[in-house]
Write an enzyme that holds these catalytic residues in place. Structure first.
Site, short mmCIF file in Angstrom:
data_model
loop_
_atom_site.label_atom_id
_atom_site.label_comp_id
_atom_site.label_asym_id
_atom_site.label_seq_id
_atom_site.Cartn_x
_atom_site.Cartn_y
_atom_site.Cartn_z
N ASP A 23 -8.15 -2.26 31.90
CA ASP A 23 -7.87 -3.48 31.15
C ASP A 23 -6.44 -3.43 30.63
OD1 ASP A 23 -10.46 -4.28 31.55
OD2 ASP A 23 -11.05 -4.24 29.45
N LYS A 80 -11.23 -12.18 33.95
CA LYS A 80 -12.61 -12.47 33.55
C LYS A 80 -12.84 -13.97 33.39
CE LYS A 80 -13.19 -8.13 30.96
NZ LYS A 80 -14.23 -7.51 31.81
N GLY A 152 -16.06 -1.90 24.30
CA GLY A 152 -15.34 -1.87 23.04
C GLY A 152 -15.87 -0.90 22.02
N ARG A 164 -28.57 5.51 35.20
CA ARG A 164 -29.81 6.27 35.43
C ARG A 164 -30.96 5.33 35.76
NH1 ARG A 164 -29.77 11.55 34.95
NH2 ARG A 164 -28.25 12.65 33.64
N GLY A 213 -17.58 1.63 27.45
CA GLY A 213 -17.64 2.82 26.59
C GLY A 213 -16.96 4.05 27.13
N GLY A 234 -11.75 -0.03 29.61
CA GLY A 234 -11.27 -1.16 28.83
C GLY A 234 -10.42 -0.71 27.67
N SER A 235 -11.05 -0.63 26.50
CA SER A 235 -10.32 -0.27 25.28
C SER A 235 -9.94 1.20 25.24
CB SER A 235 -11.19 -0.60 24.07
OG SER A 235 -11.76 -1.89 24.17
#
EC number: 4.3.3.6
Length: 293
Positions: A23, A80, A152, A164, A213, A234-235
């Site tokens: 990102d 997005k 995030g 999983r 995450g 992302g973050s």
């Protein structure tokens, strides 16, 4: 979109296999990502951590910002669109970006329908928590699937759960008597032929990336060892104390995910990772992964 075009889109997504998609919110970040070895960038105005913190309605990014990022790098650029917002997708296709992510990170525009991706020539990426969600998106025309880990948060637990779950449900489908595949397809709202295809392949017919995450090289290697084809970050990069070094480290760990010594090398001297948000502390109405169906 005809069958040949869809097959081409699936092949285009296959070309990203083994790589990291980052990102980015501006040209400087896009160049850092490209220099670090990212296979693509996701152009957006706010990374998920900021979207979560600031609240409100999150929409498609300003097209002019996406254009500037597209001009600044030679790698593919994604953007997005809101779930169900086919006009945002039309705008992004007109921009000639490389992939569209119909994303739960943005505020859904339609609580009943996802975008009919067969109406577009551009490849789509979609999130999924389980096999049923993944196959519904593929039936709609998605050329690439990713987990819907809680974006995030810097907390990889939900992405692990989704992968999983997907692996377990694929194993169950592979071991299922063929006459029961019809029941499986009906109960999950998917075409019988698609369920049969997965049963024969023992995996999804498109690439499946980790997302949500991922904040450390170890997180990336974990998701790859669980069977992911690549990683979205992302973050986790630009909310860390040393984005350039962390970006390179996550690329290295993704490429050498089965080599603990290489992952160790990638993990050294990175500075502070992004702050972690415990999933249990997030109010139910702020959970992003439950958006869509």
């Amino acid at each position: 979109m005809d069958k040949k075009r869809y097959e081409l889109n699936v092949q285009l997504a296959q070309m990203l296999k083994g790589g990291v998609i980052m990102d980015v919110t501006n040209v400087e970040q896009a160049r850092i990502a490209e220099d670090a070895g990212a296979v693509a960038v996701m152009a957006l105005e706010r990374v998920p951590a900021d979207i979560r913190a600031q609240g409100g309605v999150a929409r498609m990014s300003d097209p002019s910002m996406i254009v500037e990022i597209k001009k600044s790098v030679s790698i593919p650029v994604m953007a997005k669109a809101r779930i169900g917002h086919f006009v945002e997708a039309q705008i992004l296709e007109a921009l000639k970006i490389d992939y569209i992510d119909e994303s739960e990170v943005l505020t859904p525009a339609d609580e009943e329908c996802h975008i009919d991706k067969t109406r577009f020539s551009i490849p789509f990426v979609c999130g999924a928590r389980n096999l049923g969600e993944a196959l519904r998106r593929i039936a709609e025309g998605a050329a690439m699937i990713r987990t819907k880990g809680e974006a995030g948060t810097g907390n990889v637990v939900e992405a692990v759960r989704h992968m999983r779950t997907m692996n377990r449900e694929i194993r169950q489908l592979v071991g299922m008597p063929v006459e029961e595949v019809t029941v499986f397809a009906k109960s999950n709202g998917i075409p019988y032929e698609l369920a049969l295809q997965v049963r024969g392949l023992g995996r999804l017919p498109v690439v499946n990336f980790a997302a949500g995450g991922i904040a450390t090289p170890a997180d990336a290697a974990l998701m790859m060892q669980l069977g992911c084809d690549g990683v979205f970050v992302g973050s986790g990069i630009f909310k860390s104390s040393n984005p350039d070094r962390r970006a390179r480290a996550i690329v290295k760990a993704t490429a050498y995910f089965n080599d603990a010594a290489k992952v160790l090398e990638a993990s050294l001297d990175l500075g502070e990772a992004m702050p972690v948000l415990e999933i249990a502390q997030i109010p139910e109405d702020q959970i992003l992964a439950t958006r869509g169906w």
